[in-house]
Structures are given as C-alpha cells and as structure tokens.
Design a protein around this motif. Sequence first.
Motif, PDB file in Angstrom:
ATOM      1  N   THR A  62       0.853  -1.182   0.000  1.00 11.76           N
ATOM      2  CA  THR A  62       0.000   0.000   0.000  1.00 11.76           C
ATOM      3  C   THR A  62       0.893   1.237   0.000  1.00 11.76           C
ATOM      4  OG1 THR A  62      -1.677  -1.188   1.291  1.00 11.76           O
ATOM      5  CG2 THR A  62      -1.862   1.213   1.174  1.00 11.76           C
ATOM      6  N   ASP A  63       0.699   2.119  -1.000  1.00 19.19           N
ATOM      7  CA  ASP A  63       1.555   3.304  -1.085  1.00 19.19           C
ATOM      8  C   ASP A  63       1.064   4.399  -0.132  1.00 19.19           C
ATOM      9  OD1 ASP A  63      -0.558   4.684  -2.319  1.00 19.19           O
ATOM     10  OD2 ASP A  63       0.199   4.326  -4.346  1.00 19.19           O
ATOM     11  N   LEU A  64       1.736   5.530  -0.142  1.00 16.11           N
ATOM     12  CA  LEU A  64       1.424   6.616   0.783  1.00 16.11           C
ATOM     13  C   LEU A  64       0.030   7.191   0.574  1.00 16.11           C
ATOM     14  CD1 LEU A  64       4.838   8.529   0.763  1.00 16.11           C
ATOM     15  CD2 LEU A  64       3.947   7.024   2.546  1.00 16.11           C
ATOM     16  N   TRP A  65      -0.552   6.987  -0.593  1.00 14.02           N
ATOM     17  CA  TRP A  65      -1.868   7.517  -0.923  1.00 14.02           C
ATOM     18  C   TRP A  65      -2.972   6.481  -0.722  1.00 14.02           C
ATOM     19  CZ3 TRP A  65       2.651   8.359  -3.411  1.00 14.02           C
ATOM     20  CH2 TRP A  65       3.116   9.689  -3.440  1.00 14.02           C
ATOM     21  N   GLY A  66      -2.590   5.310  -0.207  1.00 13.14           N
ATOM     22  CA  GLY A  66      -3.582   4.286   0.070  1.00 13.14           C
ATOM     23  C   GLY A  66      -3.893   3.357  -1.078  1.00 13.14           C
ATOM     24  N   ASN A  67      -3.153   3.466  -2.165  1.00 11.29           N
ATOM     25  CA  ASN A  67      -3.368   2.572  -3.303  1.00 11.29           C
ATOM     26  C   ASN A  67      -2.732   1.216  -3.019  1.00 11.29           C
ATOM     27  OD1 ASN A  67      -4.603   4.641  -4.998  1.00 11.29           O
ATOM     28  ND2 ASN A  67      -2.556   5.537  -5.110  1.00 11.29           N
ATOM     29  N   LYS A  68      -3.522   0.171  -3.153  1.00 15.80           N
ATOM     30  CA  LYS A  68      -3.055  -1.168  -2.810  1.00 15.80           C
ATOM     31  C   LYS A  68      -2.762  -1.994  -4.058  1.00 15.80           C
ATOM     32  CE  LYS A  68      -5.069  -3.086   0.636  1.00 15.80           C
ATOM     33  NZ  LYS A  68      -6.114  -3.748   1.461  1.00 15.80           N
ATOM     34  N   SER A  69      -1.659  -2.735  -4.019  1.00 14.31           N
ATOM     35  CA  SER A  69      -1.319  -3.670  -5.087  1.00 14.31           C
ATOM     36  C   SER A  69      -1.081  -5.036  -4.468  1.00 14.31           C
ATOM     37  CB  SER A  69      -0.051  -3.223  -5.832  1.00 14.31           C
ATOM     38  OG  SER A  69      -0.246  -1.993  -6.484  1.00 14.31           O
ATOM     39  N   ILE A  70      -1.704  -6.053  -5.037  1.00 17.61           N
ATOM     40  CA  ILE A  70      -1.481  -7.421  -4.579  1.00 17.61           C
ATOM     41  C   ILE A  70      -0.403  -8.049  -5.439  1.00 17.61           C
ATOM     42  CG2 ILE A  70      -2.486  -9.715  -4.359  1.00 17.61           C
ATOM     43  CD1 ILE A  70      -5.105  -8.451  -3.596  1.00 17.61           C
ATOM     44  N   LEU A  71       0.660  -8.500  -4.798  1.00 21.12           N
ATOM     45  CA  LEU A  71       1.777  -9.096  -5.532  1.00 21.12           C
ATOM     46  C   LEU A  71       1.583 -10.587  -5.750  1.00 21.12           C
ATOM     47  CD1 LEU A  71       4.712  -7.237  -3.757  1.00 21.12           C
ATOM     48  CD2 LEU A  71       3.410  -6.556  -5.775  1.00 21.12           C
ATOM     49  N   GLY A  72       0.770 -11.207  -4.938  1.00 22.46           N
ATOM     50  CA  GLY A  72       0.527 -12.636  -5.115  1.00 22.46           C
ATOM     51  C   GLY A  72      -0.136 -13.232  -3.891  1.00 22.46           C
ATOM     52  N   GLN A 180      -9.403  -7.935  -5.367  1.00 23.34           N
ATOM     53  CA  GLN A 180      -8.044  -8.459  -5.375  1.00 23.34           C
ATOM     54  C   GLN A 180      -7.501  -8.590  -6.787  1.00 23.34           C
ATOM     55  OE1 GLN A 180      -8.705 -12.066  -3.201  1.00 23.34           O
ATOM     56  NE2 GLN A 180      -8.347 -11.121  -1.199  1.00 23.34           N
ATOM     57  N   LEU A 181      -8.360  -8.996  -7.727  1.00 22.83           N
ATOM     58  CA  LEU A 181      -7.928  -9.078  -9.125  1.00 22.83           C
ATOM     59  C   LEU A 181      -7.577  -7.694  -9.649  1.00 22.83           C
ATOM     60  CD1 LEU A 181      -7.457 -10.756 -11.677  1.00 22.83           C
ATOM     61  CD2 LEU A 181      -9.897 -10.482 -12.221  1.00 22.83           C
ATOM     62  N   ALA A 182      -8.384  -6.708  -9.290  1.00 27.78           N
ATOM     63  CA  ALA A 182      -8.094  -5.325  -9.695  1.00 27.78           C
ATOM     64  C   ALA A 182      -6.769  -4.858  -9.099  1.00 27.78           C
ATOM     65  CB  ALA A 182      -9.230  -4.406  -9.256  1.00 27.78           C
ATOM     66  N   ASP A 183      -6.547  -5.163  -7.837  1.00 20.92           N
ATOM     67  CA  ASP A 183      -5.289  -4.770  -7.187  1.00 20.92           C
ATOM     68  C   ASP A 183      -4.099  -5.476  -7.829  1.00 20.92           C
ATOM     69  OD1 ASP A 183      -6.690  -3.169  -5.421  1.00 20.92           O
ATOM     70  OD2 ASP A 183      -6.755  -4.662  -3.830  1.00 20.92           O
ATOM     71  N   TYR A 184      -4.278  -6.744  -8.170  1.00 22.64           N
ATOM     72  CA  TYR A 184      -3.187  -7.521  -8.774  1.00 22.64           C
ATOM     73  C   TYR A 184      -2.801  -6.957 -10.136  1.00 22.64           C
ATOM     74  CZ  TYR A 184      -0.628 -11.542 -10.655  1.00 22.64           C
ATOM     75  OH  TYR A 184       0.329 -12.352 -11.222  1.00 22.64           O
ATOM     76  N   LEU A 185      -3.804  -6.524 -10.907  1.00 17.57           N
ATOM     77  CA  LEU A 185      -3.551  -6.013 -12.256  1.00 17.57           C
ATOM     78  C   LEU A 185      -3.406  -4.489 -12.299  1.00 17.57           C
ATOM     79  CD1 LEU A 185      -6.026  -8.270 -14.293  1.00 17.57           C
ATOM     80  CD2 LEU A 185      -3.544  -8.535 -14.058  1.00 17.57           C
ATOM     81  N   ASN A 186      -3.397  -3.866 -11.115  1.00 20.18           N
ATOM     82  CA  ASN A 186      -3.278  -2.402 -11.015  1.00 20.18           C
ATOM     83  C   ASN A 186      -4.392  -1.695 -11.785  1.00 20.18           C
ATOM     84  OD1 ASN A 186      -1.042  -2.398  -9.347  1.00 20.18           O
ATOM     85  ND2 ASN A 186       0.438  -2.185 -11.000  1.00 20.18           N
ATOM     86  N   LEU A 187      -5.634  -2.081 -11.468  1.00 20.77           N
ATOM     87  CA  LEU A 187      -6.796  -1.521 -12.143  1.00 20.77           C
ATOM     88  C   LEU A 187      -7.815  -1.030 -11.123  1.00 20.77           C
ATOM     89  CD1 LEU A 187      -7.335  -4.339 -14.811  1.00 20.77           C
ATOM     90  CD2 LEU A 187      -6.407  -2.050 -15.253  1.00 20.77           C
ATOM     91  N   ASP A 188      -8.706  -0.145 -11.576  1.00 22.16           N
ATOM     92  CA  ASP A 188      -9.835   0.275 -10.766  1.00 22.16           C
ATOM     93  C   ASP A 188     -10.882  -0.836 -10.781  1.00 22.16           C
ATOM     94  OD1 ASP A 188     -11.572   2.512  -9.495  1.00 22.16           O
ATOM     95  OD2 ASP A 188     -12.772   1.797 -11.196  1.00 22.16           O
ATOM     96  N   ARG A 189     -11.454  -1.123  -9.630  1.00 19.02           N
ATOM     97  CA  ARG A 189     -12.383  -2.257  -9.536  1.00 19.02           C
ATOM     98  C   ARG A 189     -13.607  -2.078 -10.433  1.00 19.02           C
ATOM     99  NH1 ARG A 189     -15.359  -4.718  -4.102  1.00 19.02           N
ATOM    100  NH2 ARG A 189     -16.764  -6.128  -5.228  1.00 19.02           N
TER     101      ARG A 189
END
Length: 219
Positions: A62-72, A180-189
């Motif tokens: 989760t970055d400083l702006w609250g954007n979450k990315s799932i790595l796996g 989670q799929l959106a977070d994994y692919l760096n997309l808006d849900r």
Amino acid sequence: MQNHILNTKLFSGCAKEDINELEKRLDFRVVRYGKGSVIYAEGDAVTDIGLVLSGSVRLEHTDLWGNKSILGITASGGVFAEAYACMPDVPMMVDAVANEECEVLFISAPKLLGVHPACKSQGRLIQNLLLISAAKNQQLSRRSLHTSPKTIRGRLLSYFSEQVVVQKSGKIKIPFDRQQLADYLNLDRSALSKELGKMRKDGLIAFHKNIFEIKIALT
C-alpha cells in the motif's frame, strides 16, 4: 504435521525420520491467524520463513496515498517471506496478510543457513528453498507482463492466458475476488467489472464469482 509438510515443495525429498531433529534445530513453531490478520508488516525485520499449512496468505503493498497492489497469494503448501528471512538486514517491503483463516509453520532461516546440516534433509531443505525462490522470481516477471498492456482488456487477456496454460483447461479458477484481481492487475475495480461484463457480452468469457470459462483460445 509430519506427513502434511512432507507433501510440500519445501520438504520434498526430506526423510520423515529427520523431521523431529529439524524441528528442534530450526525452531519450528505453528501459529494460527484469522482472516485479515497481518502476519508480517512492511518495515518488519524478518528471520523466519513462513510455510502455509492451511488457508492462504497474500502479499500486498500500500503506497502513501492508500493505493493497494497485490503481488501474489501463497496457497496451502507454499512459502512466503523467504527472501527477507534470508536477508534479515533488509526490512519487509510488503505486508503478509492472512487471506483467509490460516495456519503457518515458521522456520528459522538463520539456523537453516547458518549451522552445519544435521542431516541430508536439511541440505535438501536448502536446495528446495532455492528452487522455490527461483520460481517466485518467474511469477513476479509474469505479473509484470500482465500489467504492461495499456488496456484493461489486454491485462485480463494476458492473465487469463497464463491461467489457461497453468491449469491446462479453458475453465479456470482464480485465487482472487474482484477487488483483489483489480489490485493484482493495477486496475480500478469498477472499470475491471465493467470490462469483464463487456468481454462476456462479446462472447469471450463466461464467469461466476472466481470461476471463468474461456470461450476462445487466448494467444
């Protein structure tokens, strides 16, 4: 527990009679976590390798702006945090979170790598850990491929293509919910869900929750 861990990739080839000795020398400990519990947090100094005995664990950032990315997501039988445990001076750069209720076996990396092997199984354990780390590097490379297309459909097609090959079927089950799929692919849900609807309308896919049927060969 012995029979269960011997069926994992980490303990593949290890002798059953060596497990008790390894348990003592490598400080085995088993911990249960509820869904959403943070196992390791970003910034933690880690010395233990985590082996998922049941449930699953996700790695996220989760970055400083609250954007979450799932790595796996590490499923039952998989290993997590091994790279950080083997380099304790490097703090965790991600969070390890219980994706569901899970049970984790922790193994001391310094003792695994820093003492003379007590048996052949300890040497095999180290070899297996190296192979697992190499496979994870390949997984991260594949994620980079999935997030490189500029369009939402392009990212989805890339991910689905991989899963069809891995699961050897046009009907696949993915380990993510929509967020989670959106977070994994760096997309808006919402944009992801909209594109999935378009792909279904176009006859490319059919789906129910996390089960997808691929209607055409994806290349």
